[in-house]
Motif scaffolding. Structure first.
Motif, PDB file in Angstrom:
ATOM      1  N   UNK A   2      20.607   6.812 -13.232  1.00 40.36           N
ATOM      2  CA  UNK A   2      20.378   7.121 -11.819  1.00 40.36           C
ATOM      3  C   UNK A   2      18.987   6.647 -11.405  1.00 40.36           C
ATOM      4  N   UNK A   3      18.713   6.818 -10.159  1.00 39.07           N
ATOM      5  CA  UNK A   3      17.411   6.378  -9.651  1.00 39.07           C
ATOM      6  C   UNK A   3      16.278   7.218 -10.240  1.00 39.07           C
ATOM      7  N   UNK A   4      16.544   8.509 -10.451  1.00 42.43           N
ATOM      8  CA  UNK A   4      15.498   9.370 -11.042  1.00 42.43           C
ATOM      9  C   UNK A   4      15.160   8.933 -12.467  1.00 42.43           C
ATOM     10  N   UNK A   5      16.194   8.529 -13.252  1.00 36.76           N
ATOM     11  CA  UNK A   5      15.927   8.033 -14.617  1.00 36.76           C
ATOM     12  C   UNK A   5      15.116   6.748 -14.573  1.00 36.76           C
ATOM     13  N   UNK A   6      15.444   5.865 -13.629  1.00 34.44           N
ATOM     14  CA  UNK A   6      14.690   4.616 -13.533  1.00 34.44           C
ATOM     15  C   UNK A   6      13.257   4.863 -13.100  1.00 34.44           C
TER      16      UNK A   6
END
Length: 284
Positions: free
Chosen positions: A219-223
């Motif tokens: 997800x964007x948070x992981x990236x």
């Protein structure tokens, strides 16, 4: 008849032969060699001397020479024939007559009474009740009140020896013999190979039964969690009157060589040590 005459001749010849002489005790066990004397010296011997000769000269080991084909004479004088070598022990039991006449019975020595151990616990308790605290006062109290442990009480304090089985063997057990047949047959190598194969098989079975999950999408948070924003490095500060001054020393033959060297330096910048990154490599 001729055979009988031949046998008689052999008997007579055997009788005529001289029987070997028996050696005496002095020949089998000769007396010990004694030091040389003047009377023993004969012409032609190694120890023959000119001038005044004394017996003491043949008792000096530094002067006496060894005769040809004979052992060296001892220079020490030996005692007489009646001398007995060894240690003589004089009998104190009377010898054979006393042994035949009566028995020498060993008399048992009287056993001294066993001294009882001191009861330090009771003496310390009594000294504390009497108000005695110093070492000198305790010493005097123990001299006046010598309390001992009775046999019945001492029997409880002392540990009895443990009961051992009758067929018990004392000592260190012997080391087991080395299995030479297993060493010659490479038995240990075969066991190790079997253990490795069993371990690999177990790992494969575990991987086979393991649940394979589907593909995970980031997800964007992981990236954003993994993203590292670039840091802009500011240029080094230079004095104003040195900014427009050109270089006075140029070690590169051409500008292309200079650019090539700077490019190689930038590529090795991350793996070199030092403040300017021009030192040794971090990994050999």
């Amino acid at each position: 008849m001729p055979e009988a005459t031949a046998a008689c001749r052999e008997i007579t010849q055997w009788k005529k032969k001289k029987q070997p002489a028996r050696r005496t005790v002095s020949q089998i066990c000769p007396p010990p060699r004694r030091p040389l004397t003047v009377a023993d010296i004969r012409p032609g011997m190694e120890n023959e001397r000119l001038g005044v000769v004394r017996d003491s000269m043949y008792q000096n080991p530094l002067i006496v020479k060894a005769e040809l084909g004979k052992p060296r004479e001892r220079s020490c004088s030996l005692p007489g024939i009646n001398f007995n070598y060894g240690l003589y022990i004089r009998g104190t039991d009377g010898g054979v007559p006393a042994a035949l006449g009566h028995w020498n019975v060993f008399k048992q020595q009287p056993t001294c009474p066993q001294e009882l151990t001191r009861n330090y616990i009771a003496m310390n308790r009594g000294a504390l009740k009497a108000g005695l605290t110093t070492a000198r006062e305790n010493f005097l109290y123990r001299r006046l009140n010598d309390i001992r442990i009775s046999n019945q009480e001492d029997r409880h304090t002392k540990k009895e020896p443990p009961s051992l089985p009758p067929n018990m063997t004392f000592g260190i057990p012997s080391r087991p013999s080395t299995p030479f047949f297993d060493l010659l047959q490479h038995r240990y190598q075969q066991l190790w190979v079997q253990e490795q194969k069993a371990a690999q098989k177990a790992i494969k079975m575990e991987k086979k039964h393991k649940v394979i999950l589907g593909k995970l999408y980031e997800t964007r948070s992981c990236q954003l969690r993994k993203y590292k924003p670039p840091v802009k490095l500011d240029a080094l500060w230079h004095m104003p009157h040195f900014q427009k001054v050109g270089r006075h020393l140029d070690t590169f033959p051409t500008e292309a060589d200079r650019q090539r060297a700077l490019k190689a330096h930038r590529e090795e910048y991350a793996v070199r040590q030092g403040a300017l990154r021009m030192g040794n490599y971090t990994h050999p």
